[in-house]
Design an enzyme around this catalytic site. Sequence first.
Site, PDB file in Angstrom:
ATOM      1  N   VAL A 122       1.984   1.926  -3.589  1.00  0.00           N
ATOM      2  CA  VAL A 122       0.877   2.491  -4.361  1.00  0.00           C
ATOM      3  C   VAL A 122       0.632   3.935  -3.947  1.00  0.00           C
ATOM      4  O   VAL A 122       0.451   4.817  -4.792  1.00  0.00           O
ATOM      5  CB  VAL A 122      -0.401   1.639  -4.182  1.00  0.00           C
ATOM      6  CG1 VAL A 122      -1.598   2.303  -4.838  1.00  0.00           C
ATOM      7  CG2 VAL A 122      -0.183   0.237  -4.743  1.00  0.00           C
ATOM      8  N   HIS A 123       0.668   4.182  -2.654  1.00  0.00           N
ATOM      9  CA  HIS A 123       0.460   5.534  -2.141  1.00  0.00           C
ATOM     10  C   HIS A 123       1.539   6.486  -2.661  1.00  0.00           C
ATOM     11  O   HIS A 123       1.239   7.631  -3.028  1.00  0.00           O
ATOM     12  CB  HIS A 123       0.465   5.523  -0.604  1.00  0.00           C
ATOM     13  CG  HIS A 123       0.356   6.868   0.013  1.00  0.00           C
ATOM     14  ND1 HIS A 123      -0.779   7.654  -0.076  1.00  0.00           N
ATOM     15  CD2 HIS A 123       1.249   7.594   0.729  1.00  0.00           C
ATOM     16  CE1 HIS A 123      -0.580   8.786   0.565  1.00  0.00           C
ATOM     17  NE2 HIS A 123       0.646   8.782   1.057  1.00  0.00           N
ATOM     18  N   SER A 124       2.774   6.025  -2.697  1.00  0.00           N
ATOM     19  CA  SER A 124       3.857   6.898  -3.161  1.00  0.00           C
ATOM     20  C   SER A 124       3.674   7.276  -4.623  1.00  0.00           C
ATOM     21  O   SER A 124       3.898   8.419  -5.012  1.00  0.00           O
ATOM     22  CB  SER A 124       5.225   6.242  -2.924  1.00  0.00           C
ATOM     23  OG  SER A 124       5.405   5.115  -3.749  1.00  0.00           O
TER      24      SER A 124
ATOM     25  N   HIS B 289       0.853   9.760  -4.794  1.00  0.00           N
ATOM     26  CA  HIS B 289       1.323  11.050  -4.292  1.00  0.00           C
ATOM     27  C   HIS B 289       2.105  11.803  -5.378  1.00  0.00           C
ATOM     28  O   HIS B 289       1.906  12.991  -5.583  1.00  0.00           O
ATOM     29  CB  HIS B 289       2.211  10.793  -3.068  1.00  0.00           C
ATOM     30  CG  HIS B 289       2.144  11.837  -2.025  1.00  0.00           C
ATOM     31  ND1 HIS B 289       0.998  12.150  -1.330  1.00  0.00           N
ATOM     32  CD2 HIS B 289       3.101  12.655  -1.539  1.00  0.00           C
ATOM     33  CE1 HIS B 289       1.249  13.114  -0.465  1.00  0.00           C
ATOM     34  NE2 HIS B 289       2.525  13.438  -0.573  1.00  0.00           N
TER      35      HIS B 289
ATOM     36  N   LEU C 275       0.837  -1.196   0.000  1.00  0.00           N
ATOM     37  CA  LEU C 275       0.000   0.000   0.000  1.00  0.00           C
ATOM     38  C   LEU C 275       0.870   1.244   0.000  1.00  0.00           C
ATOM     39  O   LEU C 275       0.537   2.242  -0.642  1.00  0.00           O
ATOM     40  CB  LEU C 275      -0.926  -0.010   1.220  1.00  0.00           C
ATOM     41  CG  LEU C 275      -1.919   1.139   1.333  1.00  0.00           C
ATOM     42  CD1 LEU C 275      -2.799   1.231   0.093  1.00  0.00           C
ATOM     43  CD2 LEU C 275      -2.758   0.979   2.576  1.00  0.00           C
TER      44      LEU C 275
END
Length: 95
Positions: free
Chosen positions: A67-69, A72, A64
Amino acid sequence: MGLIVNGGNAKSSAFEAIKAAKTGDFDKADAKLKEADDFLIEAHNSQTAMLTEEAKGNHAKVTLLTVHSQDHLMNAITFRDLAGEIVDLYKRLAK
């Protein structure tokens, strides 16, 4: 973390550029857009390093956080592009 930190810094700088343009401080706005670009270059360098490792066969576990990076970074790029347009619009309105 390089993607998240530099992406966040890029977005913050882009937002500061909009605020500066809104007050008519176009030199500061341009400097903040440049600063945002520099942060995006650093983020891109982190991303390139990750992609290079992937191409070498060193597959990273997709979490996660990964994916978040990416999310962002994509948000920061989009925000930077729009900030540039908004700064240009404020410049045109000031003329």
